[in-house]
Write an enzyme that holds these catalytic residues in place. Sequence first.
Site, PDB file in Angstrom:
ATOM      1  N   ASP A  37       0.864  -1.179   0.000  1.00  0.00           N
ATOM      2  CA  ASP A  37       0.000   0.000   0.000  1.00  0.00           C
ATOM      3  C   ASP A  37       0.908   1.239   0.000  1.00  0.00           C
ATOM      4  O   ASP A  37       1.473   1.590  -1.031  1.00  0.00           O
ATOM      5  CB  ASP A  37      -0.917  -0.097   1.229  1.00  0.00           C
ATOM      6  CG  ASP A  37      -1.964   0.999   1.298  1.00  0.00           C
ATOM      7  OD1 ASP A  37      -2.344   1.526   0.247  1.00  0.00           O
ATOM      8  OD2 ASP A  37      -2.417   1.325   2.420  1.00  0.00           O
ATOM      9  N   PHE A  81     -10.569  -0.445  -0.277  1.00  0.00           N
ATOM     10  CA  PHE A  81     -10.243  -1.306   0.857  1.00  0.00           C
ATOM     11  C   PHE A  81     -10.756  -2.723   0.598  1.00  0.00           C
ATOM     12  O   PHE A  81     -11.952  -2.945   0.456  1.00  0.00           O
ATOM     13  CB  PHE A  81     -10.831  -0.754   2.150  1.00  0.00           C
ATOM     14  CG  PHE A  81     -10.340  -1.523   3.339  1.00  0.00           C
ATOM     15  CD1 PHE A  81      -9.058  -1.319   3.824  1.00  0.00           C
ATOM     16  CD2 PHE A  81     -11.135  -2.484   3.937  1.00  0.00           C
ATOM     17  CE1 PHE A  81      -8.571  -2.060   4.897  1.00  0.00           C
ATOM     18  CE2 PHE A  81     -10.652  -3.234   5.017  1.00  0.00           C
ATOM     19  CZ  PHE A  81      -9.369  -3.007   5.491  1.00  0.00           C
ATOM     20  N   ARG A  98     -10.892 -12.813   7.061  1.00  0.00           N
ATOM     21  CA  ARG A  98      -9.662 -13.409   6.522  1.00  0.00           C
ATOM     22  C   ARG A  98      -9.950 -14.729   5.808  1.00  0.00           C
ATOM     23  O   ARG A  98      -9.206 -15.148   4.929  1.00  0.00           O
ATOM     24  CB  ARG A  98      -8.662 -13.676   7.651  1.00  0.00           C
ATOM     25  CG  ARG A  98      -8.069 -12.422   8.286  1.00  0.00           C
ATOM     26  CD  ARG A  98      -6.838 -12.790   9.093  1.00  0.00           C
ATOM     27  NE  ARG A  98      -6.477 -11.769  10.067  1.00  0.00           N
ATOM     28  CZ  ARG A  98      -5.712 -10.707   9.799  1.00  0.00           C
ATOM     29  NH1 ARG A  98      -5.252 -10.523   8.586  1.00  0.00           N
ATOM     30  NH2 ARG A  98      -5.421  -9.842  10.744  1.00  0.00           N
ATOM     31  N   ASP A 134      -7.996  -8.689   6.321  1.00  0.00           N
ATOM     32  CA  ASP A 134      -9.083  -8.521   7.298  1.00  0.00           C
ATOM     33  C   ASP A 134      -9.628  -7.100   7.332  1.00  0.00           C
ATOM     34  O   ASP A 134      -9.014  -6.157   6.822  1.00  0.00           O
ATOM     35  CB  ASP A 134      -8.573  -8.862   8.695  1.00  0.00           C
ATOM     36  CG  ASP A 134      -7.646  -7.764   9.234  1.00  0.00           C
ATOM     37  OD1 ASP A 134      -6.706  -7.365   8.519  1.00  0.00           O
ATOM     38  OD2 ASP A 134      -7.875  -7.285  10.363  1.00  0.00           O
TER      39      ASP A 134
HETATM   40  P1  5GP Z   1       1.709  -0.275   3.850  1.00  0.00           P
HETATM   41  O1  5GP Z   1       2.714  -0.286   4.950  1.00  0.00           O
HETATM   42  O2  5GP Z   1       2.263  -0.669   2.502  1.00  0.00           O
HETATM   43  O3  5GP Z   1       0.942   1.017   3.785  1.00  0.00           O
HETATM   44  O4  5GP Z   1       0.588  -1.268   4.248  1.00  0.00           O
HETATM   45  C1  5GP Z   1       0.671  -2.589   4.151  1.00  0.00           C
HETATM   46  C2  5GP Z   1      -0.305  -3.222   5.117  1.00  0.00           C
HETATM   47  O5  5GP Z   1      -1.527  -2.440   5.269  1.00  0.00           O
HETATM   48  C3  5GP Z   1      -0.744  -4.538   4.568  1.00  0.00           C
HETATM   49  O6  5GP Z   1       0.121  -5.546   5.010  1.00  0.00           O
HETATM   50  C4  5GP Z   1      -2.140  -4.664   5.124  1.00  0.00           C
HETATM   51  O7  5GP Z   1      -2.067  -5.235   6.417  1.00  0.00           O
HETATM   52  C5  5GP Z   1      -2.658  -3.267   5.267  1.00  0.00           C
HETATM   53  N1  5GP Z   1      -3.527  -2.881   4.137  1.00  0.00           N
HETATM   54  C6  5GP Z   1      -3.286  -1.979   3.166  1.00  0.00           C
HETATM   55  N2  5GP Z   1      -4.309  -1.894   2.302  1.00  0.00           N
HETATM   56  C7  5GP Z   1      -5.225  -2.786   2.724  1.00  0.00           C
HETATM   57  C8  5GP Z   1      -6.523  -3.179   2.231  1.00  0.00           C
HETATM   58  O8  5GP Z   1      -7.066  -2.720   1.214  1.00  0.00           O
HETATM   59  N3  5GP Z   1      -7.164  -4.147   2.952  1.00  0.00           N
HETATM   60  C9  5GP Z   1      -6.645  -4.705   4.073  1.00  0.00           C
HETATM   61  N4  5GP Z   1      -7.375  -5.616   4.701  1.00  0.00           N
HETATM   62  N5  5GP Z   1      -5.430  -4.353   4.560  1.00  0.00           N
HETATM   63  C10 5GP Z   1      -4.733  -3.414   3.884  1.00  0.00           C
END
Ligand code: 5GP
Length: 193
Positions: free
Chosen positions: A110, A159, A172, A166
Amino acid sequence: MPTAKKPVAHPDLAEVLFTGQQIKRRVRSLAREIKTVYGEGEFTIISLINGAVLFTADLMREIDNPVRLDCIRVSSYGNKTKSIGAPQIVHSLTLDIRKRHVLLIDDILDTGKTLQLVSRLIRDLDPASLRTCVLLDKKGRREVPIEADFVGFEIPDKFVIGYGLDFAERYRNLPCIGVLRPDRQSTDGWSAG
Ligand code: 5GP
Ligand code: MG
């Protein structure tokens, strides 16, 4: 005459992005891509729990190389549907990865902060190599310059839940990946029981 109804994957989903079958096919082809890079050699899989649990389990079973498995738990951060702030390592490695080839696996890329944090931790442990693999990539959301070596699917900024991902620890176990309905993005009224 009764019309054929499309089966609803889950009532809390606004749309299904990938069915279980589509995920299965993509995981299989990702395994082939990974195999092309590693050949027959051994490598250590590091899975970011809990989100990457299902993906890791399925991907591993498509790879016949000798592999070792370890997990890292990173704290979830921000509110329930957006990552804000800084992730932290809650539980780190057990295996020694010095001079080992490492494949780091996460569910979704993300902002990139999680993968950046964990990649730095792993690099400090002097592995022979480090590559990264994510099932989903929200390219448009990146805040730090990091890309994964292997990506299952690129997705829009929505999302998503299911197949390990989750919302407040729920969903999940859905076999598909879909977008959570906006009117379900609240835990009001959930019972603890
Ligand atoms: P980052 O550090 O790249 O911003 O985020 C990564 C983490 O954010 C992922 O491992 C996940 O846990 C959570 N995350 C980011 N986008 C989503 C999404 O659309 N759905 C869910 N369930 N988790 C997300
Ligand atoms: Mg995660």
